[in-house]
Scaffold this motif. Structure first.
Motif, PDB file in Angstrom:
ATOM      1  N   LEU A  23      13.501   7.396  -0.617  1.00 36.96           N
ATOM      2  CA  LEU A  23      12.248   8.039  -0.211  1.00 36.96           C
ATOM      3  C   LEU A  23      11.046   7.327  -0.820  1.00 36.96           C
ATOM      4  CD1 LEU A  23      11.088  10.520   1.352  1.00 36.96           C
ATOM      5  CD2 LEU A  23      11.053  11.714  -0.844  1.00 36.96           C
ATOM      6  N   LEU A  24      11.110   7.035  -2.106  1.00 34.27           N
ATOM      7  CA  LEU A  24       9.973   6.402  -2.787  1.00 34.27           C
ATOM      8  C   LEU A  24       9.767   4.963  -2.323  1.00 34.27           C
ATOM      9  CD1 LEU A  24      10.453   7.815  -6.410  1.00 34.27           C
ATOM     10  CD2 LEU A  24       8.720   8.478  -4.723  1.00 34.27           C
ATOM     11  N   LEU A  25      10.855   4.236  -2.113  1.00 35.71           N
ATOM     12  CA  LEU A  25      10.719   2.867  -1.600  1.00 35.71           C
ATOM     13  C   LEU A  25      10.102   2.863  -0.207  1.00 35.71           C
ATOM     14  CD1 LEU A  25      14.066   1.173  -2.739  1.00 35.71           C
ATOM     15  CD2 LEU A  25      11.755   0.672  -3.575  1.00 35.71           C
ATOM     16  N   SER A  26      10.522   3.808   0.616  1.00 36.82           N
ATOM     17  CA  SER A  26       9.984   3.890   1.984  1.00 36.82           C
ATOM     18  C   SER A  26       8.505   4.226   1.956  1.00 36.82           C
ATOM     19  CB  SER A  26      10.748   4.954   2.781  1.00 36.82           C
ATOM     20  OG  SER A  26      12.122   4.689   2.800  1.00 36.82           O
ATOM     21  N   TRP A  27       8.134   5.190   1.135  1.00 37.79           N
ATOM     22  CA  TRP A  27       6.734   5.595   1.016  1.00 37.79           C
ATOM     23  C   TRP A  27       5.886   4.437   0.490  1.00 37.79           C
ATOM     24  CZ3 TRP A  27       4.614   9.839  -2.829  1.00 37.79           C
ATOM     25  CH2 TRP A  27       3.273  10.115  -2.501  1.00 37.79           C
ATOM     26  N   GLY A  28       6.385   3.773  -0.557  1.00 38.05           N
ATOM     27  CA  GLY A  28       5.643   2.650  -1.122  1.00 38.05           C
ATOM     28  C   GLY A  28       5.458   1.531  -0.115  1.00 38.05           C
ATOM     29  N   LEU A  29       6.517   1.253   0.641  1.00 37.03           N
ATOM     30  CA  LEU A  29       6.430   0.196   1.660  1.00 37.03           C
ATOM     31  C   LEU A  29       5.360   0.517   2.696  1.00 37.03           C
ATOM     32  CD1 LEU A  29       7.501  -2.363   3.068  1.00 37.03           C
ATOM     33  CD2 LEU A  29       9.187  -0.891   4.221  1.00 37.03           C
ATOM     34  N   ILE A  30       5.320   1.750   3.163  1.00 38.41           N
ATOM     35  CA  ILE A  30       4.351   2.136   4.191  1.00 38.41           C
ATOM     36  C   ILE A  30       2.932   2.108   3.641  1.00 38.41           C
ATOM     37  CG2 ILE A  30       3.628   3.993   5.735  1.00 38.41           C
ATOM     38  CD1 ILE A  30       6.222   2.409   6.492  1.00 38.41           C
ATOM     39  N   LEU A  31       2.748   2.535   2.403  1.00 40.90           N
ATOM     40  CA  LEU A  31       1.413   2.464   1.788  1.00 40.90           C
ATOM     41  C   LEU A  31       0.934   1.022   1.694  1.00 40.90           C
ATOM     42  CD1 LEU A  31       1.662   5.092  -1.109  1.00 40.90           C
ATOM     43  CD2 LEU A  31       0.166   5.211   0.894  1.00 40.90           C
ATOM     44  N   ILE A  32       1.822   0.129   1.291  1.00 40.19           N
ATOM     45  CA  ILE A  32       1.458  -1.295   1.190  1.00 40.19           C
ATOM     46  C   ILE A  32       1.161  -1.864   2.579  1.00 40.19           C
ATOM     47  CG2 ILE A  32       2.346  -3.591   0.625  1.00 40.19           C
ATOM     48  CD1 ILE A  32       3.946  -2.197  -1.655  1.00 40.19           C
ATOM     49  N   MET A  33       2.025  -1.569   3.540  1.00 43.74           N
ATOM     50  CA  MET A  33       1.813  -2.067   4.902  1.00 43.74           C
ATOM     51  C   MET A  33       0.480  -1.609   5.478  1.00 43.74           C
ATOM     52  SD  MET A  33       5.608  -1.608   6.614  1.00 43.74           S
ATOM     53  CE  MET A  33       4.935  -1.872   8.258  1.00 43.74           C
ATOM     54  N   SER A  34       0.088  -0.387   5.171  1.00 46.07           N
ATOM     55  CA  SER A  34      -1.157   0.160   5.727  1.00 46.07           C
ATOM     56  C   SER A  34      -2.391  -0.577   5.220  1.00 46.07           C
ATOM     57  CB  SER A  34      -1.269   1.651   5.404  1.00 46.07           C
ATOM     58  OG  SER A  34      -1.485   1.859   4.020  1.00 46.07           O
ATOM     59  N   LYS A  35      -2.230  -1.339   4.127  1.00 42.87           N
ATOM     60  CA  LYS A  35      -3.354  -2.076   3.552  1.00 42.87           C
ATOM     61  C   LYS A  35      -3.416  -3.518   4.038  1.00 42.87           C
ATOM     62  CE  LYS A  35      -4.249   1.468   0.861  1.00 42.87           C
ATOM     63  NZ  LYS A  35      -5.436   2.343   1.121  1.00 42.87           N
ATOM     64  N   ILE A  36      -2.391  -3.954   4.781  1.00 38.02           N
ATOM     65  CA  ILE A  36      -2.331  -5.339   5.244  1.00 38.02           C
ATOM     66  C   ILE A  36      -2.580  -5.365   6.753  1.00 38.02           C
ATOM     67  CG2 ILE A  36      -0.904  -7.419   5.385  1.00 38.02           C
ATOM     68  CD1 ILE A  36       0.716  -6.298   3.019  1.00 38.02           C
ATOM     69  N   PRO A  37      -3.725  -5.869   7.188  1.00 35.30           N
ATOM     70  CA  PRO A  37      -4.123  -5.752   8.601  1.00 35.30           C
ATOM     71  C   PRO A  37      -3.077  -6.200   9.606  1.00 35.30           C
ATOM     72  CG  PRO A  37      -5.942  -6.575   7.295  1.00 35.30           C
ATOM     73  CD  PRO A  37      -4.767  -6.528   6.372  1.00 35.30           C
ATOM     74  N   ILE A  38      -2.403  -7.308   9.338  1.00 34.45           N
ATOM     75  CA  ILE A  38      -1.496  -7.861  10.351  1.00 34.45           C
ATOM     76  C   ILE A  38      -0.274  -6.988  10.592  1.00 34.45           C
ATOM     77  CG2 ILE A  38      -0.122  -9.264   8.745  1.00 34.45           C
ATOM     78  CD1 ILE A  38      -0.200 -11.492  10.891  1.00 34.45           C
ATOM     79  N   ILE A  39       0.114  -6.158   9.619  1.00 32.52           N
ATOM     80  CA  ILE A  39       1.285  -5.295   9.799  1.00 32.52           C
ATOM     81  C   ILE A  39       0.941  -3.817   9.660  1.00 32.52           C
ATOM     82  CG2 ILE A  39       2.992  -7.028   9.117  1.00 32.52           C
ATOM     83  CD1 ILE A  39       3.001  -5.779   6.325  1.00 32.52           C
ATOM     84  N   ALA A  40      -0.359  -3.503   9.553  1.00 29.19           N
ATOM     85  CA  ALA A  40      -0.766  -2.108   9.360  1.00 29.19           C
ATOM     86  C   ALA A  40      -0.321  -1.205  10.518  1.00 29.19           C
ATOM     87  CB  ALA A  40      -2.281  -2.015   9.197  1.00 29.19           C
ATOM     88  N   ILE A  41      -0.221  -1.766  11.717  1.00 23.32           N
ATOM     89  CA  ILE A  41       0.165  -0.971  12.880  1.00 23.32           C
ATOM     90  C   ILE A  41       1.559  -0.357  12.673  1.00 23.32           C
ATOM     91  CG2 ILE A  41       1.165  -2.928  14.125  1.00 23.32           C
ATOM     92  CD1 ILE A  41      -0.714   0.065  15.644  1.00 23.32           C
TER      93      ILE A  41
END
Length: 354
Positions: free
Chosen positions: A331-349
């Protein structure tokens, strides 16, 4: 971070609980290896099974009473749902071909996209969601025209069909075929309508009574659900899911959704600070905003950790502490991954955050 006054916090709470239950439900399958572990996992599974129905009720609560221009609505849903979905289809295909060595064939690509088999099994949820989205402008128009009576009519159909389904009426030859026009829509659409109805209906009862009714419905549904799982899986170490259209699953979902809506800290004490004013409430909103991305990412993380790393050795071993620790880690790894992805424009979608 301040919580927007327009935000309906209990819906964020339900959405957060829903993704927690979904992740836990997938982890539970790894730790059933004898009668005792199977019994424990089955008891928990009777709760986690309502994770996806809770997602549907939240969507219904937010979408079903609004007026839509079809083109704009579908365009917005395309950006909100289908683009993140397409992103994760590509990720699953790439990882399937490189890490799991699936042959990169047309059949593999199609099976992955449509959630055929265990590798991309969670994708079925998105196709169900897309199917209902296509109907929402029509159903929304009907509900606005007919009001609460229209919702009650559709909910009545859902409940009658669910009871008939639970007692095996549709197991008779030709019954599913004869009722296919409505049977194919209501298992998912019914949850949308239930969520919208509970959100918008002004009940002639106090919050305390409605909260208590919700808890009672939830407990009855949970017990009935567990009994069915128990007898369905007795003699096996595998968890036996009960279909989402089962009346006990619907009771659990209605009960819990109602309880969350009418839960009020003032029932405990007037001195207790409302959740919106606490840090925990803000964390719930952040977590809820990541739930769509967590839904996609947690399954691939689970597959990687539990089949491609030394953690694979703890499958079918001691439930405590391995089950809760594995669940929290994924759960925590998944949440952390999505938070990081949301900050990177090319993969934020792919984060699915809104």
């Amino acid at each position: 971070m301040e919580i927007s006054p327009k935000r309906i916090l209990y819906l964020d709470e339900v959405r957060s609980l829903a993704i927690i239950l979904v992740v836990l439900g997938h982890v539970l399958r790894l730790f059933s290896y004898d009668y005792t572990s199977w019994l424990t996992c089955s008891a928990l599974f009777s709760l986690t099974r309502i994770g996806v129905p809770l997602f549907f009720t939240v969507s219904g609560a937010l979408l079903l009473t609004k007026r839509y221009e079809v083109k704009k609505f579908l365009g917005k849903r395309f950006r909100r749902v289908f683009l993140p979905f397409l992103f994760w289809i590509i990720i699953y295909i790439i990882l399937g071909a490189t890490l799991w060595h699936y042959p990169l064939t047309f059949n593999f690509i199609m099976d992955t996209a449509f959630g055929v088999g265990d590798f991309s099994a969670p994708f079925w949820f998105i196709w169900s969601l897309i199917g209902v989205y296509l109907l929402i402008p029509v159903i929304s128009s009907f509900i606005r025209e007919e009001g609460m009576k229209g919702s009650e009519y559709l909910i009545l159909i859902t409940i009658i069909l669910s009871i008939l389904y639970t007692i095996g009426f549709f197991d008779y030859p030709q019954m599913k075929y004869n009722f296919r026009v409505i049977f194919n829509f209501f298992p998912v659409l019914g949850y949308f309508i239930i969520g919208s109805y509970i959100q918008n209906k002004e009940f002639n009862a106090s919050k305390e009574k409605l909260f208590a009714i919700g808890i009672i419905l939830f407990i009855i549904g949970l017990i009935g659900h567990f009994i069915q799982i128990y007898y369905k899986g007795l003699g096996s170490i595998y968890l036996m899911p009960i279909d989402f259209f089962n009346i006990f699953v619907i009771m659990e979902t209605i009960g819990l959704f109602t309880a969350f809506k009418y839960a009020d800290v003032k029932m405990i004490s007037n001195k207790v600070k409302p959740l919106k004013e606490r840090t925990f409430g803000k964390l719930i909103v952040i977590f809820s905003s990541c739930s769509f991305g967590i839904y996609f990412s947690h399954y691939i993380i689970l597959e990687l950790l539990m089949y491609q790393t030394p953690l694979a050795s703890i499958k079918r071993t001691h439930i405590f502490p391995n089950l809760p620790l594995t669940f929290l880690l994924i759960l925590l790894l998944s949440w952390g991954l999505i938070l990081i992805m949301s900050k990177i424009p090319i993969i934020a979608i792919g984060s699915g955050r809104k």
